[in-house]
Design a protein around this motif. Sequence first.
Motif, PDB file in Angstrom:
ATOM      1  N   LEU A  37      14.530   7.209   9.609  1.00  0.00           N
ATOM      2  CA  LEU A  37      13.680   7.975  10.529  1.00  0.00           C
ATOM      3  C   LEU A  37      13.117   9.231   9.850  1.00  0.00           C
ATOM      4  N   GLU A  38      13.935   9.890   9.050  1.00  0.00           N
ATOM      5  CA  GLU A  38      13.458  11.069   8.321  1.00  0.00           C
ATOM      6  C   GLU A  38      12.368  10.687   7.322  1.00  0.00           C
ATOM      7  N   GLU A  39      12.569   9.578   6.620  1.00  0.00           N
ATOM      8  CA  GLU A  39      11.581   9.150   5.618  1.00  0.00           C
ATOM      9  C   GLU A  39      10.300   8.676   6.285  1.00  0.00           C
ATOM     10  N   LEU A  40      10.412   8.063   7.455  1.00  0.00           N
ATOM     11  CA  LEU A  40       9.213   7.660   8.199  1.00  0.00           C
ATOM     12  C   LEU A  40       8.366   8.883   8.560  1.00  0.00           C
ATOM     13  N   ALA A  41       9.026   9.957   8.946  1.00  0.00           N
ATOM     14  CA  ALA A  41       8.295  11.192   9.274  1.00  0.00           C
ATOM     15  C   ALA A  41       7.592  11.739   8.032  1.00  0.00           C
ATOM     16  N   ARG A  42       8.280  11.697   6.888  1.00  0.00           N
ATOM     17  CA  ARG A  42       7.642  12.145   5.643  1.00  0.00           C
ATOM     18  C   ARG A  42       6.448  11.267   5.294  1.00  0.00           C
ATOM     19  N   ALA A  43       6.602   9.957   5.425  1.00  0.00           N
ATOM     20  CA  ALA A  43       5.514   9.024   5.108  1.00  0.00           C
ATOM     21  C   ALA A  43       4.302   9.302   5.994  1.00  0.00           C
ATOM     22  N   GLU A  44       4.552   9.570   7.266  1.00  0.00           N
ATOM     23  CA  GLU A  44       3.448   9.886   8.177  1.00  0.00           C
ATOM     24  C   GLU A  44       2.706  11.131   7.706  1.00  0.00           C
ATOM     25  N   GLY A  45       3.461  12.140   7.315  1.00  0.00           N
ATOM     26  CA  GLY A  45       2.839  13.361   6.809  1.00  0.00           C
ATOM     27  C   GLY A  45       2.026  13.101   5.555  1.00  0.00           C
ATOM     28  N   HIS A  46       2.543  12.281   4.660  1.00  0.00           N
ATOM     29  CA  HIS A  46       1.813  11.961   3.431  1.00  0.00           C
ATOM     30  C   HIS A  46       0.504  11.242   3.738  1.00  0.00           C
ATOM     31  N   ILE A  47       0.545  10.344   4.724  1.00  0.00           N
ATOM     32  CA  ILE A  47      -0.677   9.626   5.100  1.00  0.00           C
ATOM     33  C   ILE A  47      -1.698  10.616   5.653  1.00  0.00           C
ATOM     34  N   HIS A  48      -1.267  11.494   6.548  1.00  0.00           N
ATOM     35  CA  HIS A  48      -2.190  12.476   7.145  1.00  0.00           C
ATOM     36  C   HIS A  48      -2.770  13.414   6.092  1.00  0.00           C
ATOM     37  N   GLU A  49      -1.971  13.765   5.101  1.00  0.00           N
ATOM     38  CA  GLU A  49      -2.412  14.687   4.054  1.00  0.00           C
ATOM     39  C   GLU A  49      -3.136  13.970   2.906  1.00  0.00           C
ATOM     40  N   LYS A  50      -3.260  12.633   3.045  1.00  0.00           N
ATOM     41  CA  LYS A  50      -3.926  11.819   2.023  1.00  0.00           C
ATOM     42  C   LYS A  50      -3.255  11.966   0.650  1.00  0.00           C
ATOM     43  N   GLN A  51      -1.950  12.077   0.666  1.00  0.00           N
ATOM     44  CA  GLN A  51      -1.142  12.124  -0.553  1.00  0.00           C
ATOM     45  C   GLN A  51      -0.649  10.695  -0.806  1.00  0.00           C
ATOM     46  N   PHE A  52      -1.536   9.889  -1.383  1.00  0.00           N
ATOM     47  CA  PHE A  52      -1.310   8.453  -1.439  1.00  0.00           C
ATOM     48  C   PHE A  52      -0.158   8.043  -2.358  1.00  0.00           C
ATOM     49  N   GLU A  53       0.027   8.743  -3.455  1.00  0.00           N
ATOM     50  CA  GLU A  53       1.149   8.406  -4.331  1.00  0.00           C
ATOM     51  C   GLU A  53       2.470   8.697  -3.615  1.00  0.00           C
ATOM     52  N   ALA A  54       2.561   9.860  -2.991  1.00  0.00           N
ATOM     53  CA  ALA A  54       3.772  10.226  -2.246  1.00  0.00           C
ATOM     54  C   ALA A  54       3.977   9.269  -1.073  1.00  0.00           C
ATOM     55  N   LYS A  55       2.880   8.869  -0.422  1.00  0.00           N
ATOM     56  CA  LYS A  55       2.972   7.910   0.682  1.00  0.00           C
ATOM     57  C   LYS A  55       3.575   6.607   0.201  1.00  0.00           C
ATOM     58  N   GLY A  56       3.089   6.121  -0.938  1.00  0.00           N
ATOM     59  CA  GLY A  56       3.600   4.871  -1.480  1.00  0.00           C
ATOM     60  C   GLY A  56       5.077   4.942  -1.801  1.00  0.00           C
ATOM     61  N   LEU A  57       5.500   6.034  -2.418  1.00  0.00           N
ATOM     62  CA  LEU A  57       6.918   6.209  -2.745  1.00  0.00           C
ATOM     63  C   LEU A  57       7.765   6.297  -1.480  1.00  0.00           C
ATOM     64  N   SER A  58       7.264   7.026  -0.503  1.00  0.00           N
ATOM     65  CA  SER A  58       7.992   7.213   0.742  1.00  0.00           C
ATOM     66  C   SER A  58       8.125   5.892   1.505  1.00  0.00           C
ATOM     67  N   LEU A  59       7.037   5.149   1.592  1.00  0.00           N
ATOM     68  CA  LEU A  59       7.098   3.873   2.301  1.00  0.00           C
ATOM     69  C   LEU A  59       7.965   2.866   1.546  1.00  0.00           C
ATOM     70  N   GLN A  60       7.975   2.939   0.226  1.00  0.00           N
ATOM     71  CA  GLN A  60       8.864   2.062  -0.534  1.00  0.00           C
ATOM     72  C   GLN A  60      10.325   2.392  -0.239  1.00  0.00           C
ATOM     73  N   LYS A  61      10.643   3.685  -0.093  1.00  0.00           N
ATOM     74  CA  LYS A  61      12.003   4.071   0.298  1.00  0.00           C
ATOM     75  C   LYS A  61      12.345   3.487   1.663  1.00  0.00           C
ATOM     76  N   CYS A  62      11.384   3.567   2.592  1.00  0.00           N
ATOM     77  CA  CYS A  62      11.602   3.017   3.935  1.00  0.00           C
ATOM     78  C   CYS A  62      11.876   1.522   3.867  1.00  0.00           C
ATOM     79  N   ILE A  63      11.068   0.812   3.099  1.00  0.00           N
ATOM     80  CA  ILE A  63      11.240  -0.633   2.971  1.00  0.00           C
ATOM     81  C   ILE A  63      12.595  -0.941   2.345  1.00  0.00           C
ATOM     82  N   ASN A  64      12.983  -0.172   1.345  1.00  0.00           N
ATOM     83  CA  ASN A  64      14.289  -0.384   0.718  1.00  0.00           C
ATOM     84  C   ASN A  64      15.423  -0.173   1.707  1.00  0.00           C
ATOM     85  N   ILE A  65      15.310   0.840   2.550  1.00  0.00           N
ATOM     86  CA  ILE A  65      16.350   1.092   3.554  1.00  0.00           C
ATOM     87  C   ILE A  65      16.401  -0.063   4.551  1.00  0.00           C
TER      88      ILE A  65
END
Length: 126
Positions: A37-65
């Motif tokens: 849930l914490e990583e999902l919130a970070r991923a959402e923020g990365h998407i809104h901020e258009k930080q695509f590399e960070a978004k990809g890393l964050s969503l990969q962490k989510c998928i791994n979890i």
Amino acid sequence: MFAEQDPFNAYKATSLDARAAAANQHEMVRMLLDGLLEELARAEGHIHEKQFEAKGLSLQKCINIVHGLDSMLDLENGGEVATNLHRLYEYSSNQLLLASVKNDASELSAVVRVINDVRAGWENLN
């Protein structure tokens, strides 16, 4: 680099490691769900901020979890509960991929709802 030298982050990592080492399986699942849930919130923020590399890393962490949670299921002996959780985790994983491809934070809301519901179910086990 600064985060690696930050004593507070080092303390948090050590504290999390200690909690994980002492956790039983139910506590571990709750910790993973909270972390997701914490990583999902970070991923959402990365998407809104258009930080695509960070978004990809964050969503990969989510998928791994999610995959980690799914791998903990005993589908042979867990009955309907394990089968339903497997389906929810599979759905969540697909939604995470969709959110990543579309760069659309709204795709994450369904995952957040599912994981919050699963988290609530684990809370009721105590």
